[in-house]
Each structure stands twice: as structure tokens, then as C-alpha cells.
Design an enzyme around this catalytic site. Structure first.
Site, PDB file in Angstrom:
ATOM      1  N   TYR A  58       0.823  -1.212   0.000  1.00  7.10           N
ATOM      2  CA  TYR A  58       0.000   0.000   0.000  1.00  7.10           C
ATOM      3  C   TYR A  58       0.860   1.266   0.000  1.00  7.10           C
ATOM      4  O   TYR A  58       0.626   2.193  -0.793  1.00  7.10           O
ATOM      5  CB  TYR A  58      -0.915  -0.029   1.221  1.00  7.10           C
ATOM      6  CG  TYR A  58      -1.615   1.260   1.535  1.00  7.10           C
ATOM      7  CD1 TYR A  58      -2.719   1.679   0.796  1.00  7.10           C
ATOM      8  CD2 TYR A  58      -1.195   2.065   2.598  1.00  7.10           C
ATOM      9  CE1 TYR A  58      -3.385   2.856   1.100  1.00  7.10           C
ATOM     10  CE2 TYR A  58      -1.855   3.242   2.909  1.00  7.10           C
ATOM     11  CZ  TYR A  58      -2.940   3.634   2.152  1.00  7.10           C
ATOM     12  OH  TYR A  58      -3.586   4.811   2.466  1.00  7.10           O
ATOM     13  N   LEU A  59       1.867   1.307   0.850  1.00  3.57           N
ATOM     14  CA  LEU A  59       2.730   2.489   0.923  1.00  3.57           C
ATOM     15  C   LEU A  59       3.505   2.686  -0.375  1.00  3.57           C
ATOM     16  O   LEU A  59       3.698   3.827  -0.824  1.00  3.57           O
ATOM     17  CB  LEU A  59       3.686   2.384   2.111  1.00  3.57           C
ATOM     18  CG  LEU A  59       3.023   2.476   3.495  1.00  3.57           C
ATOM     19  CD1 LEU A  59       4.067   2.278   4.590  1.00  3.57           C
ATOM     20  CD2 LEU A  59       2.297   3.811   3.688  1.00  3.57           C
TER      21      LEU A  59
END
Length: 218
Positions: free
Chosen positions: A129-130
Site C-alpha cells: 500500500y505504501l
């Protein structure tokens, strides 16, 4: 203003829609499920049915025609797998930026995440996600056709907003109510001097309007 919000049924987006509609703006929220439409109408927004994971740039640009600003607030959401972090948090964000440029919508605000970094390491879903958020942010920063601002909130809570925040290029870790994130987004949309800034946001001691004006003046 007419403002189009990607991820129109998200928790931050619904709060933002209520704030914008309450002050008289024309708001449209892009959703991928028709049954979400009533929640948007209740918030004062026009629901626009469009799946950003499968739509073309031309289709999305058509929904953005005539808008004064665009906000990317979409996300695959908790519980989604790594694959959808790439198709929503990265690819849909790039698509929406492409469409905004094609439609001539210059003001563009992104709801990203603290710690977003395309070079982030790790194999957990949150690591993916990051990286996805970081890659999307990088893609937006490269665009000369957008007057962009990237907002990276800390840990999100459903606590009642206090209207007191810390907004800086780097704040350090912290939490922030979704209410206050939405309030900051309204101020950012109204403050073109924040164009070209990537900002972190956590709860703090400065009133929202003061925090945004202060960062815009630096």
C-alpha cells in the site's frame, strides 16, 4: 465551484462532500456501486457511477469536464489484498490524474498516506500500500498540467474533529480525525498557494485555516 471526488463513498470523501455542499459548491462523487448513491445524495453530492479499475481515460475525463477541481480520495480499503493496492491506490490514481489533465482540470488534490514511498521495502500488504501510494504521488508530481497538492494524513480516527491540526512538510507520526482531514481538504482547495506541496497532517494546536495559510505562506 464544481468539484469531482474520486472514491466518493469513502469516509473522508463523504465528510468532504457534506462540507462542500453545505457552503454551496456543486459536488460530484465517483462511485463504483449504484447502491452507494443514496449516501452521496444525503451528503449533498451527485453520484457518478464509474469503476476506476476498468474505465478508460476518456470515460473519466468526460466526468471531469467543467470541474474547477478534482480530489483523489479513493482507496482499496482495509481487508483488500495486495493486488488491489496496485490497481486502486496506484493505477486508479494515475488514471484520475491523466483524466484531469485531459479535461483541463488544473486544481488537483490527493489524499495520500503518511509514509507513502515508492521505494518502501517490505512484503506485507501495508508495505505494498505504501509503495502504491508513493508511486501514485510521484506520478502526480511529474505533471506540469496539474496544480497539485498532496496531503498525507497520519493514522485516521473517527473521533469528532476539533479543528486543530499540525500541517507541515514533515510532522512526525501521529493521529488525526477524518473530520479534520476533510476540513483541511476544503481549505487546500481554496488555497492555490499550496500548489506543488506535499504535506503531512496530524492533530495539533493550530486552527485549520491558520495551518493552511501558514504553510501556504512559507
Amino acid at each position: 465551484m464544481r468539484i469531482v471526488i474520486a472514491g466518493g463513498h469513502g469516509q473522508i470523501a463523504l465528510r468532504l462532500e457534506r462540507l462542500l455542499a453545505a457552503r454551496g459548491d456543486e459536488v460530484a462523487g465517483i462511485i463504483r456501486k449504484a447502491e452507494q448513491g443514496d449516501d452521496l445524495r444525503e451528503a449533498g453530492a451527485e453520484p457518478v457511477l464509474c469503476d476506476l479499475e476498468s474505465a478508460s481515460v476518456e470515460e473519466v475525463a468526460a466526468h471531469l469536464q467543467g470541474a474547477d477541481a478534482a480530489v483523489f480520495a479513493a482507496g482499496a480499503g482495509p481487508g483488500s489484498g495486495a493486488g488491489r493496492k496496485d490497481t486502486v491506490d496506484r493505477d486508479a490514481a494515475v488514471l484520475f490524474a491523466d483524466a484531469a489533465e485531459r479535461a483541463g482540470v488544473r486544481r488537483y488534490v490527493v489524499v495520500s498516506s503518511m509514509g507513502a514511498d515508492a521505494a518502501h521495502t517490505g512484503d506485507d500488504v501495508f508495505d505494498v500500500y505504501l509503495r502504491a501510494k508513493g508511486a501514485a504521488d510521484d506520478a502526480v508530481r511529474r505533471r506540469s498540467g496539474l496544480d497539485w497538492t498532496i496531503l498525507r494524513p497520519g493514522s485516521l480516527t473517527n473521533d469528532a474533529g476539533k479543528g486543530l491540526v499540525r500541517l507541515e512538510a514533515s510532522t512526525g507520526r501521529g493521529a488525526v480525525p477524518r473530520d479534520d482531514v476533510a476540513a483541511v481538504l476544503v481549505e487546500l482547495l481554496d488555497t492555490p498557494a499550496t500548489t506543488g506541496l506535499t504535506l503531512e497532517l496530524v492533530s495539533g494546536s493550530a486552527p485549520v485555516s491558520v495551518a493552511v495559510k501558514s504553510i501556504a505562506g512559507n
